[in-house]
Design a protein around this motif. Structure first.
Motif, mmCIF file in Angstrom:
data_model
loop_
_atom_site.group_PDB
_atom_site.id
_atom_site.type_symbol
_atom_site.label_atom_id
_atom_site.label_comp_id
_atom_site.label_asym_id
_atom_site.label_seq_id
_atom_site.Cartn_x
_atom_site.Cartn_y
_atom_site.Cartn_z
ATOM 1 N N SER A 30 0.854 -1.193 0.000
ATOM 2 C CA SER A 30 0.000 0.000 0.000
ATOM 3 C C SER A 30 0.884 1.234 0.000
ATOM 4 O O SER A 30 1.981 1.231 0.581
ATOM 5 N N PHE B 281 0.474 5.467 0.602
ATOM 6 C CA PHE B 281 -0.340 6.596 1.048
ATOM 7 C C PHE B 281 0.418 7.886 0.773
ATOM 8 O O PHE B 281 1.647 7.958 0.961
ATOM 9 N N GLN C 270 -2.147 11.151 3.779
ATOM 10 C CA GLN C 270 -2.528 9.847 4.328
ATOM 11 C C GLN C 270 -3.736 9.252 3.619
ATOM 12 O O GLN C 270 -4.587 8.600 4.218
ATOM 13 N N LEU D 15 -4.895 6.715 0.422
ATOM 14 C CA LEU D 15 -4.371 5.577 -0.329
ATOM 15 C C LEU D 15 -4.319 5.911 -1.816
ATOM 16 O O LEU D 15 -5.321 6.251 -2.423
ATOM 17 N N SER E 231 -2.564 0.245 -4.103
ATOM 18 C CA SER E 231 -2.622 -0.961 -3.278
ATOM 19 C C SER E 231 -2.774 -2.155 -4.209
ATOM 20 O O SER E 231 -3.121 -2.006 -5.381
ATOM 21 N N THR F 36 -8.645 7.276 3.496
ATOM 22 C CA THR F 36 -7.607 7.600 4.470
ATOM 23 C C THR F 36 -7.331 6.368 5.328
ATOM 24 O O THR F 36 -8.086 5.404 5.344
ATOM 25 N N ILE F 37 -6.205 6.426 6.060
ATOM 26 C CA ILE F 37 -5.860 5.324 6.955
ATOM 27 C C ILE F 37 -6.962 5.111 7.986
ATOM 28 O O ILE F 37 -7.330 3.977 8.307
ATOM 29 N N THR G 69 -9.005 1.673 8.569
ATOM 30 C CA THR G 69 -8.951 1.015 9.887
ATOM 31 C C THR G 69 -10.349 0.734 10.401
ATOM 32 O O THR G 69 -10.616 -0.311 10.999
ATOM 33 N N ARG H 156 -1.864 6.180 14.729
ATOM 34 C CA ARG H 156 -1.462 6.747 13.461
ATOM 35 C C ARG H 156 -0.161 7.493 13.570
ATOM 36 O O ARG H 156 0.149 8.089 14.598
ATOM 37 N N SER I 101 2.756 -5.115 9.519
ATOM 38 C CA SER I 101 2.989 -4.078 8.505
ATOM 39 C C SER I 101 4.330 -3.413 8.774
ATOM 40 O O SER I 101 4.587 -2.961 9.895
ATOM 41 N N SER J 54 4.043 0.745 2.478
ATOM 42 C CA SER J 54 3.949 -0.309 3.483
ATOM 43 C C SER J 54 3.910 -1.690 2.834
ATOM 44 O O SER J 54 3.285 -1.873 1.788
#
Length: 631
Positions: free
Chosen positions: A88, A90, A94, A96, A99, A118-119, A123, A140, A166, A178
């Motif tokens: 991934s 970002f 932040q 994406l 991926s 976003t992350i 999540t 984060r 990760s 990542s």
């Protein structure tokens, strides 16, 4: 423009001074100009054709470049989406930007939900949560923290039990790349290795390493008024179970032992398996030695109940050594050593008991170790000799055989009594080699005696379980060229108690060869009568403890009378040991006993004196009796 000016300049030169035009010159100029332009047109035409061709090639190259770019893009997508790791990317906000399929699979994300997310958004949609194990950063990572550390590791515990790791590389602009991997199996394997490093795989109990750590920690944290008891347990003669029933059966019984001891010890105490049939318990508390004594008694009761492997029943006993801190040591090594010393004394005292460590035990243990070393040397150097005690036939009033009794002549210690070294030899396994030597020597000596004189040899229970006794006997007879009918093997009740189902086939095989089997020390065990019905013994030998009072004590006389009648009813010869007086001999003659053995006939003598013993006149107790029918 220059060419045009030049052309008009040349045209003016065709005009004469009087203003008339020189037609011929003008024509030549036009023709020359035409030819120049014709040549230029040809060049232009050729250049245009070249440009068209180059343009076509260029268009082809551009098309090829486009196709190549499309191919590279497809190849990139194939590689990206077939990577075994999740990937991934970002951006600095932040969000994406890139991926692959594996990333979405690992975190359970839909493809249409990932682009530009976003992350925090991802999540919230993941089917799992970030691990909060010690040493791992959670939450984060901002651009500010990224500049101080470019590589971060995060772990995620998914709802289905998987662990995703990760590895996040944070770039200088705050964006990050990542790599994500499923490390569930690796983590489980690592945890298994760690577990096995500190636990016994058979019983699941802590092993010696873990137990030492527990003892270290407990001793370090011990309060001033607190006592710590360490119990070292060892199953008595457990090796015979492995030898007779197999290691697999032994392992299953060990598992049952561990469960019973675990139940007795309780969760408040630490139980460990130190080795094959060795266990240890760490007990803390103020009420010592009373608490540990109660614990030992509980364990003994639990292990006294029979164990089962299929339909086979096994009976076990346990010996225990106990050391208490701080009296017996405040360091792990010392406490373990002293508990082991106490255990050795418990086994030397006859097993099936517990012993508390005492300071004088260590000195005794050092002497024991020295004796053990000397005994090993004695086996290697054959420092033993056999003495022979006569077996006297009362009906024939003559010596009918001899019992072989081992003697150890130590070069420094002198004569070492059998009761001092035979139990030690049994405990350390040397009795097998000693027993094999006794068989060979006794058969060789007996081969020099008259044909009708038999030889009796004692056989240990360990020889049945730890060696091929049938082969050892056959080899001894063959080497001495001795008839099997002249050999008599004496066994005690303990041989049958070890494992009756395994011992009986060996006894039957020996008996079928013509070898006589005798039960020694009859009456001293708990189950002698029951064992008489399990195997057709040729002889029973009544222990000397029954002989002492037969002349003056009616009860003792009655017991002796009953045993002789029992042997006669079962068709077994009866030998009475420990006969030391003429009065005892006379009474046994009246009872029509078959054989006697004891100092009244002769103490054990060296082999060189056997011919002299055979030449002695008959012993007469004064009774007149008729010989029994042969059995």
């Amino acid at each position: 423009m220059k060419a045009e000016a030049l052309f008009w300049q040349q045209c003016t030169q065709a005009i004469t001074d009087d203003g008339s035009i020189d037609a011929q010159r003008l024509m030549d100029l036009v023709i020359a100009t035409y030819r120049v332009h014709e040549s230029n047109y040809d060049k232009i035409e050729r250049n245009v054709e070249t440009l068209l061709r180059e343009n076509h090639v260029l268009r082809g190259n551009m098309s090829a470049l486009g196709q190549a770019f499309d191919g590279q893009k497809k190849l990139f997508e194939i590689i990206l989406n077939n990577l075994p790791l999740g990937l991934s990317v970002f951006d600095a906000d932040q969000r994406l930007t890139l991926s692959n399929t594996r990333f979405r699979q690992l975190f359970g994300l839909q493809e249409d939900l990932t682009a530009g997310a976003t992350i925090a958004d991802l999540t919230a949609k993941m089917r799992g949560t970030e691990s909060t194990k010690p040493g791992r950063r959670t939450g984060r990572h901002s651009a500010a923290t990224a500049r101080s550390s470019s590589l971060r590791r995060r772990e995620w515990l998914m709802d289905d039990g998987r662990i995703i790791q990760s590895m996040v590389t944070i770039l200088s602009d705050g964006s990050n790349i990542s790599i994500h991997a499923d490390i569930t199996e690796d983590r489980r394997a690592a945890e298994r290795i760690t577990y096995l490093a500190h636990h016994d795989p058979l019983t699941g109990l802590p092993n010696r390493i873990h137990f030492r750590e527990q003892v270290d920690a407990t001793l370090t944290e011990r309060k001033a008024n607190e006592q710590i008891a360490l119990v070292h347990l060892n199953l008595d003669r457990f090796k015979s179970i492995n030898n007779t029933m197999g290691v697999s059966a032994g392992d299953k019984i060990l598992q049952q032992v561990a469960e019973r001891v675990r139940a007795s010890a309780g969760s408040e105490n630490t139980l460990a398996r130190l080795g094959s049939d060795e266990f240890a318990i760490l007990q803390t508390g103020k009420q010592q030695p009373w608490n540990v004594t109660a614990l030992a008694e509980q364990i003994r009761r639990e292990l006294s109940e029979p164990f089962f492997h299929g339909e086979k029943q096994v009976e076990l006993s346990v010996s225990m050594g106990i050391a208490i801190a701080p009296e017996d040591g405040e360091e792990t090594d010392i406490l373990l050593k002293n508990a082991g010393v106490a255990l050795s004394h418990a086994k030397a005292d006859g097993r099936k008991r517990e012993r508390f460590f005492a300071s004088e035990m260590e000195a005794q243990m050092q002497l024991r170790h020295a004796l053990e070393a000397d005994l090993k040397t004695a086996v290697e150097n054959e420092e033993f000799e056999l003495h022979y005690q006569p077996l006297y036939d009362l009906s024939q009033r003559r010596i009918c055989g001899f019992e072989a009794l081992i003697r150890w002549n130590h070069p420094v210690r002198g004569r070492v009594p059998p009761m001092d070294f035979i139990p030690l030899a049994e405990e350390v396994g040397l009795v097998v080699d000693i027993g094999r030597w006794v068989l060979r020597r006794a058969c060789n000596d007996a081969a020099q005696w008259p044909e009708g004189i038999k030889i009796a040899v004692n056989v240990s229970a360990i020889q049945f379980s730890s060696s091929d006794l049938t082969r050892d006997v056959s080899e001894a007879l063959a080497a001495a060229v001795l008839s099997p009918s002249r050999l008599e093997l004496e066994i005690t009740e303990s041989v049958l108690m070890e494992n009756l189902s395994e011992v009986l086939p060996i006894l039957h095989a020996l008996k079928e060869r013509g070898i006589r089997i005798s039960m020694d020390d009859f009456g001293t065990g708990y189950s002698s009568l029951s064992y008489l019905s399990s195997f057709p013994f040729d002889k029973i030998k009544i222990d000397k403890s029954f002989v002492n009072d037969i002349v003056d004590n009616k009860e003792a006389h009655a017991i002796m009378h009953a045993i002789i009648l029992l042997g006669d009813a079962l068709g077994m010869r009866v030998t009475v040991e420990g006969v030391e007086t003429a009065a005892q001999l006379a009474l046994l003659e009246c009872e029509e006993c078959d054989e006697i053995q004891g100092y009244h006939i002769s103490p054990p003598r060296p082999a060189r004196e056997v011919p002299h013993l055979l030449s002695l006149p008959p012993k007469n107790g004064g009774a007149t009796r008729l010989p029994k029918a042969k059995r």
